[in-house]
Design an enzyme around this catalytic site. Structure first.
Site, PDB file in Angstrom:
ATOM      1  N   GLY A 179       0.816  -1.208   0.000  1.00 24.08           N
ATOM      2  CA  GLY A 179       0.000   0.000   0.000  1.00 24.08           C
ATOM      3  C   GLY A 179       0.842   1.246   0.000  1.00 24.08           C
ATOM      4  O   GLY A 179       2.000   1.248   0.424  1.00 24.08           O
TER       5      GLY A 179
ATOM      6  N   GLY B 169      -0.160   9.065   1.730  1.00 25.46           N
ATOM      7  CA  GLY B 169       0.391  10.391   1.605  1.00 25.46           C
ATOM      8  C   GLY B 169       1.637  10.593   2.430  1.00 25.46           C
ATOM      9  O   GLY B 169       2.428  11.490   2.178  1.00 25.46           O
TER      10      GLY B 169
ATOM     11  N   VAL C 110       3.514   1.037   2.860  1.00 28.26           N
ATOM     12  CA  VAL C 110       3.246  -0.032   3.819  1.00 28.26           C
ATOM     13  C   VAL C 110       3.694  -1.349   3.203  1.00 28.26           C
ATOM     14  O   VAL C 110       3.388  -1.643   2.039  1.00 28.26           O
ATOM     15  CB  VAL C 110       1.745  -0.094   4.189  1.00 28.26           C
ATOM     16  CG1 VAL C 110       1.509  -1.211   5.199  1.00 28.26           C
ATOM     17  CG2 VAL C 110       1.280   1.239   4.752  1.00 28.26           C
TER      18      VAL C 110
ATOM     19  N   LYS D  61       5.090   0.168   8.314  1.00 25.94           N
ATOM     20  CA  LYS D  61       4.856   1.451   7.659  1.00 25.94           C
ATOM     21  C   LYS D  61       6.140   2.257   7.663  1.00 25.94           C
ATOM     22  O   LYS D  61       6.723   2.506   8.715  1.00 25.94           O
ATOM     23  CB  LYS D  61       3.747   2.220   8.377  1.00 25.94           C
ATOM     24  CG  LYS D  61       3.406   3.565   7.739  1.00 25.94           C
ATOM     25  CD  LYS D  61       2.247   4.220   8.475  1.00 25.94           C
ATOM     26  CE  LYS D  61       1.898   5.554   7.848  1.00 25.94           C
ATOM     27  NZ  LYS D  61       0.789   6.214   8.558  1.00 25.94           N
TER      28      LYS D  61
ATOM     29  N   ASP E 204      -8.216  12.012  10.141  1.00 28.84           N
ATOM     30  CA  ASP E 204      -8.223  11.492   8.772  1.00 28.84           C
ATOM     31  C   ASP E 204      -9.034  10.199   8.714  1.00 28.84           C
ATOM     32  O   ASP E 204      -8.594   9.190   8.159  1.00 28.84           O
ATOM     33  CB  ASP E 204      -6.798  11.268   8.275  1.00 28.84           C
ATOM     34  CG  ASP E 204      -6.735  11.131   6.746  1.00 28.84           C
ATOM     35  OD1 ASP E 204      -7.713  11.535   6.085  1.00 28.84           O
ATOM     36  OD2 ASP E 204      -5.724  10.635   6.228  1.00 28.84           O
TER      37      ASP E 204
END
Length: 1007
Positions: free
Chosen positions: A675, A678, A682, A696, A815
């Site tokens: 993945g 922004g 990951v 991450k 978020d």
């Protein structure tokens, strides 16, 4: 004589000729009207309506068309098609070619596009209704419509600056409704003040600011005045007392201050008065003269003094809401005893005396909410037979005595809250008659006795709190019948016996607190099968035996087994810094790693000689291992320096680790990428033991970060710049998650940092994100049924609730979106990606103090307050979560082309919630029709979460409660406290008038 007759023939011929010409032009004009209507039908051809069945091209006249009326000359005078499922765009230039058109009613449809200048050509209009549609753009000038008497533009979708100056020539206007549109902020329009024929003025939620002008008193024909949900300030002008014909006055949700003005008593025809959620103060003496009041809502102000005794003589009063003020003294004994009284909410005041006895005298009362006062005495016996009651809440008072037996078993009671009083006696067997009760709060009283077996027949219970009473006896195995139970609190009682194994049948259990009782026997080993369990407190009992290894499989934010008689080893997986104190007070427990406990096996007999030999061997093996470790370390250092700029790693662990930083670092390679975000990539890591982790990598190199931004499709606002040390996103994520432990929040194992690398190691969630399951090409393969979607919604809500309310300091995620809700192997959700999180240093208040000023979030999920302020608090997360709920119900993305330019899912959903049919059409077509009603319940919660004004949005705690109330296949109606919902749960329906009198069936409705 014949000459006279002959002389008259030419005149007769002329008359006949004129008549024929008139007929010709009449028929011609009628034909023109027919073509205009057929063109209108063509532009709305996709409408799902039967209204156009009679609109046929072969017709010779339009006067027989459904919804069409004609004048005496067969010209179209009225188009009357409200709530007819019309869909499409209207060409007003064409419609206004109907030169005799006096009425145009297209309200309550699904019309879109802009309202063009062509509307100004309908110069004979007296009635115009475009309300409850989905138009866009600004409203054009309509000053040519000088004969207009009725103008309804409520909820049309228009925006920008409203042309108030167009009203200057509309001196005949009697009905004006412009509310509930996202207009630009403006002062109160002075043009309205000259419309002295107005009887109806609705300007709610249209961004008005400043003071209410005193000239409002000139509109003496008004019977309805609604100025709510604006930014109005200052005092209510005394001149409002001149509006003696008023029957409804609504001023709620503004910033009005001062006292109720002198002369307000003159409004003796007033039936509905709502000035709630303002800053009004003083006493209620001016209101005591308004004896015709039916509903009075003044909650969330600063009113003081006593509730006037005259309120007890209001013979039409059905709703009274005065909560969150500073009122003192008793309530009038006769209050609510005359009419079909519906509810009272006087919570959070300083009221004293006894509960008025006759509010359910006529058998219609639904809600009694009096919590947080100083009421005393007992509960009047009359309420034991109030079968209409849905919520009875009197917590945090000084009430005493025995609860009337019938109150326990009221058939429609959903919520019984008697907490924090001095009640005594036991729970009556009649509780089995309460078929729909979901919450039972009895904590902090003097209740006693055993739990009656009938209690376990109340199968809808999801929360039971009996803490700090004197209940005794054993907990019945019949607890298994409460299959919907979510929280069970028995703390501080005298319960004894074993914890029944049958409790595992309560598969939804999230919280168990049996502390400070006398439970004995072993801890049931099958507790580990309660996958939803988040908190387990069995401390201060007499439990014996071993700690079951099965508890290791639970993802607990709280585990407390202290002060019991447990023995044997503490399971290795439970031994970490967060749980160490959870086992204190159990002297027979042992551990090989926790210094507070004796080592396991330390009591076994061993000779001194054998002990010496073992010690020597241990020292030798330790030295060998140290040497080997140093050699391995040196070799790895050399290898690492070739592949990385890092000189050293700083590892901060938050759980027991069974891997090294090198295993993590080596996983950062392209083939493991799963993945992009922004703030970083990951990666998936598979350990040697088969365990999967997610790693991450937070961006530290600005060039890499910018390159990633270009690749990343979502628009993330305000990515923070690099600073010395760790990145702000990294710091925020570590700070937010290092102390958070909740079953619905992603688990952070450790952070790994070096001079130029920042890594976070999480649990791996194999089913990816909610966004992937809803919106990507794989969604058909792994389609989520409604039950799964509901469980995801509820679980994610609980995770956010914990962040907002369960931490020592609230955590604002900032978020929240479907791509940040990850799913485990059982599709259980985890809130993830805390790169923009903010730990609040104090209590976040609606005034903006202690709120972060950094814009953050993702387009489509960002709360609208960003348009006028940078202040962000928990309510911003609530808005974003509401968008996620809309995704779950509709299956749509937050931004779709079909919503229109610069429109999002919130606009699209709210613009179509005009009727039951249109609401049902919003639900994802993959959800079976039979259960779409369940989905609509969740959609309504989503609408509340996305309310424009932050103060109106519910807290996440309230959202969790509402979602639990909306559980699929629930056989009861949702009944939500106004103390939690304010005005959000009211539905509004515009009243229609005949001869200036209201139609009682079309006034504002409240659930």
């Amino acid at each position: 004589m014949s000459s006279k007759v002959n002389s008259s023939i030419p005149g007769a011929s002329v008359q006949i000729l004129l008549f024929l010409l008139l007929c010709f032009f009449s028929v011609s004009t009628s034909v023109d009207d027919l073509q205009v209507l057929l063109q209108l039908k063509s532009s709305l051809s996709k409408s799902n309506t039967k209204a156009f069945d009679s609109w046929k091209p072969e017709s010779t006249s339009a006067c027989n068309f459904t919804g069409i009326s004609c004048d005496s000359n067969n010209f179209v005078s009225s188009i009357d098609l409200p709530r007819n499922k019309l869909f499409g765009s209207i060409e007003f230039h064409s419609v206004c070619e109907l030169k005799s058109l006096t009425k145009l009613d297209l309200g309550g449809n699904s019309l879109f596009g802009t309202i063009t200048d062509g509307l100004n050509n309908c110069t004979k209009l007296t009635y115009l209704d475009l309300s409850a549609n989905s138009f866009s753009g600004s409203m054009p000038d309509f000053s040519n419509l000088v004969d207009l008497r009725f103008l309804n533009l409520n909820k049309t979708g228009i925006s920008g600056v409203f042309p108030w100056n167009s009203l200057q020539k509309l001196s005949s206007l009697e009905f004006l409704s412009v509310g509930d549109n996202p207009l630009s902020r403006s002062e109160f329009p002075t043009e309205v003040l000259n419309l002295n024929k107005l009887y109806w003025l609705y300007l709610t939620n249209c961004s008005l600011e400043g003071r209410i002008p005193k000239e409002i008193g000139n509109l003496t024909e008004l019977i309805n005045l609604e100025l709510s949900f604006n930014y109005l300030t200052g005092e209510i002008p005394a001149e409002i007392g001149k509006l003696t014909k008023l029957w409804q006055l609504e001023l709620y949700l503004n910033q009005l201050s001062g006292k109720i003005p002198v002369g307000f008593r003159n409004l003796t025809n007033l039936k509905r008065f709502d000035a709630s959620t303002n800053r009004l103060e003083g006493d209620l003496s001016e209101i005591k003269f308004l004896s015709n009041l039916e509903t009075l809502q003044l909650f969330e102000n600063k009113f003081s003094g006593q509730v006037p005794e005259e309120f007890g003589e209001f013979k039409f009063l059905v709703n009274l809401s005065l909560y969150t003020n500073k009122l003192t003294g008793p309530l009038p004994k006769k209050v609510g005893s005359w009419a079909d009284f519906n509810f009272i909410d006087v919570s959070e005041n300083y009221l004293t005396g006894e509960i008025p006895p006759d509010m359910c005298k006529r058998g219609t009362m639904q809600k009694l909410l009096m919590l947080g006062n100083r009421f005393n005495g007992s509960i009047p016996a009359n309420y034991a037979s109030c079968s209409s009651m849905t919520r009875f809440r009197v917590s945090n008072n000084s009430l005493s005595g025995v609860v009337p037996e019938g109150l326990w078993g009221l058939p429609n009671l959903d919520f019984l809250d008697l907490a924090d009083n001095r009640f005594e006696g036991s729970i009556a067997p009649a509780v089995q008659n309460s078929k729909v009760i979901t919450q039972l709060h009895l904590e902090n009283n003097q209740f006693s006795g055993e739990l009656p077996p009938e209690m376990f027949k109340a199968s809808f219970l999801n929360l039971i709190d009996l803490s700090f009473n004197q209940f005794s006896g054993e907990l019945s195995p019949d607890i298994e019948k409460l299959t919907k139970l979510n929280s069970l609190y028995l703390k501080g009682n005298r319960f004894s016996g074993e914890i029944p194994n049958s409790i595992i049948q309560c598969t939804h259990l999230n919280n168990i607190d049996f502390s400070q009782n006398s439970f004995s026997g072993d801890i049931p080993s099958n507790l580990g099968s309660l996958e939803s369990l988040n908190s387990l407190n069995l401390s201060r009992n007499q439990l014996t035996g071993r700690i079951p290894d099965s508890l290791s499989s639970l993802k607990l934010s709280l585990l407390d087994l202290s002060n019991n008689r447990l023995s044997g080893p503490i399971p290795q997986s439970l031994q970490n810094s967060y749980n160490n104190e959870s086992f204190l007070g159990n002297p027979e427990l042992c551990s090989s790693s926790i210094r507070l406990f004796k080592p396991c096996g330390s009591d076994s007999p061993m000779s001194p000689k054998l002990r010496t030999i073992l010690s020597c061997l241990l020292v030798f093996m330790t030295l060998v291992l140290v040497v080997l470790a140093m050699l391995i370390f040196v070799r790895k250092r050399k290898r690492d320096r070739k592949s990385s700029k890092s000189d050293s790693w700083d590892v901060k662990s938050f759980r027991i680790l069974n891997f090294t930083e090198q295993e993590v670092v080596s996983s950062i390679k392209q083939e493991n990428l799963i993945g992009k975000g922004g703030s970083g990539n990951v990666y998936r890591l598979v350990l040697d033991n088969g365990k999967e982790l997610a790693v991450k990598h937070i961006w530290k190199n600005d060039a890499d970060r910018e390159d990633n931004r270009k690749r990343h499709r979502s628009v993330t606002a305000a990515m923070l710049m690099k600073r010395s040390g760790n990145l702000p996103e990294f710091d925020a994520e570590v700070a937010a998650l290092s102390s958070v432990q909740h079953v619905n929040v992603v688990k952070l194992y450790c952070s790994i940092t070096s001079e130029d690398s920042s890594l976070l190691v999480y649990e791996y969630l194999p089913h990816g994100s909610l966004w992937d399951r809803l919106h990507t090409c794989d969604k058909v393969i792994g389609r989520l049924d409604w039950e799964a979607r509901y469980e995801i919604a509820l679980g994610a809500a609980k995770g956010l609730e914990y962040l907002h309310h369960g931490c020592n300091r609230p955590v604002i995620h900032r978020d929240v979106k479907s791509s940040n809700i990850l799913l485990d192997e059982f599709l259980k959700p985890r809130i993830a990606d805390f790169g923009l999180a903010k730990i609040v240093q104090g209590v976040c208040r609606d005034d903006g103090k202690d709120a972060t000023h950094v814009i953050a979030g993702t387009h489509g999920y960002i709360a609208p307050e960003y348009a006028y302020t940078y202040k962000v608090n928990e309510k911003s997360d609530v808005y974003s979560f509401g968008v996620v709920l809309m995704e779950l119900v509709t299956g749509k993305r937050p931004i779709e082309p079909e919503f229109g330019e610069n429109k999002d899912i919130v606009y699209w959903v709210c613009g179509r919630m005009t009727s039951r049919e249109s609401i049902m059409d919003l639900v994802d077509t993959s959800i079976p029709i039979a259960i779409r009603e369940d989905a609509v319940k969740v959609l309504k919660v989503a609408v509340l979460c996305t309310t424009r004004l932050p103060a109106l949005r519910p807290s996440m705690r309230a959202v969790v409660q509402m979602l639990e109330d909306a559980e699929p296949c629930r056989l009861i109606a949702i009944a939500i406290d106004k103390s939690n919902s304010m005005k959000q749960f009211a539905e509004y329906k515009e009243a229609e008038y005949k001869d200036g009198k209201p139609n009682n069936n079309s006034n504002k409705l409240s659930p």
